[in-house]
Design an enzyme around this catalytic site. Structure first.
Site, mmCIF file in Angstrom:
data_model
loop_
_atom_site.group_PDB
_atom_site.id
_atom_site.type_symbol
_atom_site.label_atom_id
_atom_site.label_comp_id
_atom_site.label_asym_id
_atom_site.label_seq_id
_atom_site.Cartn_x
_atom_site.Cartn_y
_atom_site.Cartn_z
ATOM 1 N N TYR A 1 -14.933 52.303 -23.629
ATOM 2 C CA TYR A 1 -13.441 52.564 -23.373
ATOM 3 C C TYR A 1 -12.640 51.309 -23.544
ATOM 4 O O TYR A 1 -11.314 51.321 -23.491
ATOM 5 C CB TYR A 1 -13.091 53.561 -22.247
ATOM 6 C CG TYR A 1 -13.687 52.778 -20.939
ATOM 7 C CD1 TYR A 1 -13.281 51.683 -20.216
ATOM 8 C CD2 TYR A 1 -14.812 53.442 -20.217
ATOM 9 C CE1 TYR A 1 -13.552 50.875 -19.207
ATOM 10 C CE2 TYR A 1 -15.526 52.624 -19.110
ATOM 11 C CZ TYR A 1 -14.711 51.622 -18.442
ATOM 12 O OH TYR A 1 -15.181 51.366 -17.506
ATOM 13 N N HIS B 1 -16.997 50.082 -13.981
ATOM 14 C CA HIS B 1 -16.658 50.530 -12.540
ATOM 15 C C HIS B 1 -17.741 50.552 -11.480
ATOM 16 O O HIS B 1 -17.502 49.878 -10.444
ATOM 17 C CB HIS B 1 -15.929 51.677 -13.062
ATOM 18 C CG HIS B 1 -15.851 52.575 -11.629
ATOM 19 N ND1 HIS B 1 -14.699 52.065 -10.634
ATOM 20 C CD2 HIS B 1 -16.177 53.647 -11.045
ATOM 21 C CE1 HIS B 1 -14.818 52.886 -9.721
ATOM 22 N NE2 HIS B 1 -15.884 53.919 -9.898
ATOM 23 N N ARG C 1 -11.531 43.486 -13.863
ATOM 24 C CA ARG C 1 -13.133 44.073 -13.604
ATOM 25 C C ARG C 1 -13.872 43.535 -14.682
ATOM 26 O O ARG C 1 -13.814 44.510 -15.761
ATOM 27 C CB ARG C 1 -13.227 45.502 -13.292
ATOM 28 C CG ARG C 1 -14.422 45.996 -12.429
ATOM 29 C CD ARG C 1 -14.676 47.080 -13.516
ATOM 30 N NE ARG C 1 -13.891 48.325 -13.548
ATOM 31 C CZ ARG C 1 -14.008 49.275 -14.680
ATOM 32 N NH1 ARG C 1 -14.794 49.070 -15.498
ATOM 33 N NH2 ARG C 1 -13.294 50.322 -14.562
#
Lengths: 326, 399
Positions: free
Chosen positions: B301, B292, B288
């Site tokens: 992160y 998100h 990805r």
């Protein structure tokens, strides 16, 4: 057969048989529903007569049972799933609340979810933990679900027929301690709507509202009160969502007193909803506050103490006396 | 093409991999060994990141130049649509957007493997699959704009509504597939989910049910490496495709950035389902590229280098390289596609801005199929309440 005396268990069995027989899209699914006929034998003999494709023994996974039933409903089937006991429904609670209840609305009405979730519920049979609960309010609070519970054999037969035919998901709570109570079933008569309450006993001094297992207790209480010269009306709610407030209102406008009785904890229970709505509707008719009799706000107790926990004749009569004392 | 010889039944480098999993004693409890899928993954690949066509013994595919161009077009337009939606969210036209950037090959490859009578159960990120099913892309935006919970009839494209609760739809797909088998139909069902969803009980239960009932369902897991901020290592200690083995059906890992491999592997799994041989788990190993959803910030992160390493594996670029090398597409094709992309972007933008808020009374419309007296009562109360404003408005106007 037109009129026959049978137990609630038998009435449910006959009703499920009729549903399977009438509509090839009807399926029964659950743990042990096949050869064993369910732990309460409600599906006894159905797999033998309709085959493993119609009466399906499932893996022991409640979310899987309800989740796959949703998929089958989307494919055009009408699954009736059995959750073995009340306390075991919670692994499926997510599927019931986030999916089953909402999918019709989410699709703007373009798909239907004709799923019946059968749950033997309530206490009084000396069972172990998680086998005696009354979680109906948790389901009644969720829009998209209808929640019903029969109290007698005739309703067991007909309400199951109506539940299977409904295009809405129905949570069908079966009062397990009444499974063996017998009553007349008129299989030819056409019943009223699924959500319609029924007057189980007429009276003029006070109204008792109950459903499922507590209707019998309330009828016994009314009979005992009669001996003391009190005339008690008993209303069998039959449906906890929606609730037939019109029927309760009609009764309360006559008797002016209302006591709601259920096994589930009183706190946030269906009695709270009934008390609030009837207070709004009947404020000037009421001679006493609406009282509630039910379980305590504690985990369902061990079986040796359940008689203390469950509303019995004395607790109901005590509430009747308190109401009449106003 | 035999499915029996997929990676699940014959892992090609399994001994090395297995030992890595079997010897946790070598590592401290606090810092578990990197799971195998984070090192060099074994996967089915037909088109390398450099745009080289390679063969695989179990999966072959023979596409015409036109079909190849079609896949390329699908991926480009899907990416363009996704970019437009992301921009619309930034402009305040959408409340949220879940971007599929980087996952175009997984979605178009699997989506183009489907037949019209197959049924799709997506998550909320399957914009490319929706495209393949013929769902108008503007319909996907209603729920993100907040005007509905899904603006399409699932049965008109055999594409179910987006499902927000993680993994729920895998059970719906399984049940639907059980129904397909009961009907004696030879169509198949595909359930999409992510690496995060693989941790959900519903996914495990759907594996159990589909295996026990031999349901014609393909589980298509897009392992995009991240479940919001949690890496795949926080979801599993074994490569995801290997999970299938424990449930009694094959699992295969495919290069999720290789549209040809995704098409070939999904097609094979669907054919297996149609033949009555039951479920397959396909793990599309992909990435990805974006957040998100537009609500999170991946820079908090994950490392920039990681993203950069995946940029080199871009699914669209590698097919373009291949098309150009093959001479299967000329400059006119790419230019025309650019124009088509811009037209699509413009159409999407205009459609979103033109989307009206729904009638407030509509909230009562589909709560129940068979009606409900309580809803009727509340509808009437709400209507009266609304009407009370209309009275005061007209009174204001009359002054």
């Amino acid at each position: 057969m037109a009129m026959e005396k049978m137990s609630i268990a038998k009435a449910l069995n006959e009703s499920l048989r009729k549903a399977l027989d009438t509509d090839p899209k009807v399926l029964i699914m659950g743990e042990d529903v096949g050869k064993l006929g369910g732990v309460f034998r409600i599906t006894d003999g159905l797999q033998k007569d309709f085959g493993e494709d119609r009466v399906i023994d499932t893996p022991l996974a409640e979310s899987g049972i309800v989740g796959t039933a949703i998929g089958l409903a989307l494919r055009g089937y009408r699954p009736i799933v059995e959750i073995q006991f009340d306390g075991f429904v919670f692994p499926a609670y997510d599927q019931i609340v986030t999916q089953l209840a909402k999918m019709h609305a989410r699709a703007l009405g373009k798909i239907k979810l004709p799923v019946v979730v059968r749950i033997p519920y309530g206490g009084g049979i000396g069972a172990v933990e998680h086998h005696s609960e009354s979680p109906e309010a948790l389901f009644a609070h969720v829009a998209g679900l209808k929640v019903v519970s029969p109290s007698n054999a005739s309703d067991a037969y007909w309400m199951m027929q109506q539940a299977v035919q409904s295009d809405d998901p129905i949570i069908f709570f079966e009062p397990k301690r009444r499974y063996w109570d017998k009553g007349e079933v008129e299989t030819d008569s056409i019943p009223g709507p699924l959500h319609r309450a029924a007057v189980a006993r007429t009276g003029s001094d006070l109204t008792l509202v109950a459903y499922g297992p507590m209707v019998k207790v309330c009828l016994e209480a009314a009979a005992a009160a009669q001996e003391e010269g009190k005339s008690i009306e008993v209303l069998d709610l039959r449906s906890m969502s929606p609730i037939d407030f019109d029927a309760i209102q009609t009764s309360v406008e006559k008797t002016r007193r209302l006591v709601v009785v259920h096994e589930a904890p009183v706190f946030y229970g269906s009695g709270a909803e009934i008390a609030a709505r009837i207070t709004e509707r009947c404020f000037y008719h009421l001679e006493a506050p609406v009282l509630r009799v039910g379980g305590y706000h504690v985990p369902y107790p061990p079986a040796r103490l359940e008689d203390e926990y469950l509303p019995g004749l004395d607790r109901v009569l005590d509430a009747v006396d308190r109401s009449l004392a106003y | 093409m035999t499915v029996e010889s997929t990676a699940a039944s014959k892992p090609r480098r399994s001994s090395k991999r297995t030992s890595a999993v079997k010897t946790p004693a070598r590592t401290s409890a606090k810092t578990p060994a990197k799971t195998p899928q984070s090192s060099e993954p074994e996967l089915v690949q037909l088109l390398t990141p450099e745009g080289e066509r390679v063969e695989h013994p179990d999966y072959e595919i023979d596409l015409t130049a036109e079909e190849l161009r079609g896949l390329y077009r699908d991926m480009v337009l899907t990416r363009r649509f996704d970019a437009e939606a992301t921009a619309l969210q930034r402009q305040g036209e959408l409340g949220l957007w879940a971007s599929l950037l980087g996952q175009e090959a997984a979605q178009i490859g699997s989506g183009r493997a489907l037949r019209d009578d197959d049924y799709v159960f997506p998550t909320y990120r399957e914009h490319g699959v929706a495209w393949c099913r013929g769902v108008d892309p503007t319909n996907l935006l209603g729920m993100f704009r907040g005007v509905n919970h899904g603006g399409w009839d699932p049965n008109s494209n055999n594409f179910h509504l987006y499902t927000i609760v993680i993994g729920s739809q895998t059970l719906h797909a399984t049940g639907y597939a059980m129904g397909v088998a009961k009907d004696g139909a030879d169509s198949a069902v595909i359930a999409y989910f992510g690496d995060g969803a693989s941790s959900q009980g519903d996914v495990a239960e759907s594996f159990t049910f589909s295996a026990v009932y031999n349901a014609p369902v393909v589980f298509f897991c897009q392992n995009n490496q991240w479940a919001i901020s949690e890496p795949t290592e926080k979801q599993t200690r074994v490569p995801l495709y290997q999970r299938a083995q424990g449930f009694g059906f094959p699992g295969v890992r495919v290069d999720g950035n290789d549209v040809l491999a995704c098409l070939a592997v999904t097609r094979s799994a669907l054919e297996r389902a149609r033949r009555g041989e039951g479920p397959t788990l396909v793990e599309a190993f992909t990435y990805r590229m974006g957040a998100h959803t537009t609500s999170d910030d991946p820079t908090k992160y994950r490392a920039d280098e990681e993203r950069a390493s995946w940029e080199a594996k871009d699914p669209i670029l590698r097919l373009r390289t291949y098309l150009e090398k093959q001479g299967s597409a000329d400059e006119a094709f790419f230019t025309a596609l650019d124009e088509e992309s811009e037209t699509l972007g413009k159409r999407v933008r205009e459609a979103v801005r033109a989307m009206p808020d729904p009638d407030p009374m509509a909230i009562f419309d589909h709560a129940y199929a068979d009606g409900n007296p309580l809803v009727d009562e509340e509808r009437a109360q709400f209507a009266a309440y609304q009407a009370s404003f209309a009275d005061s408005d007209s009174a204001e106007e009359g002054k």
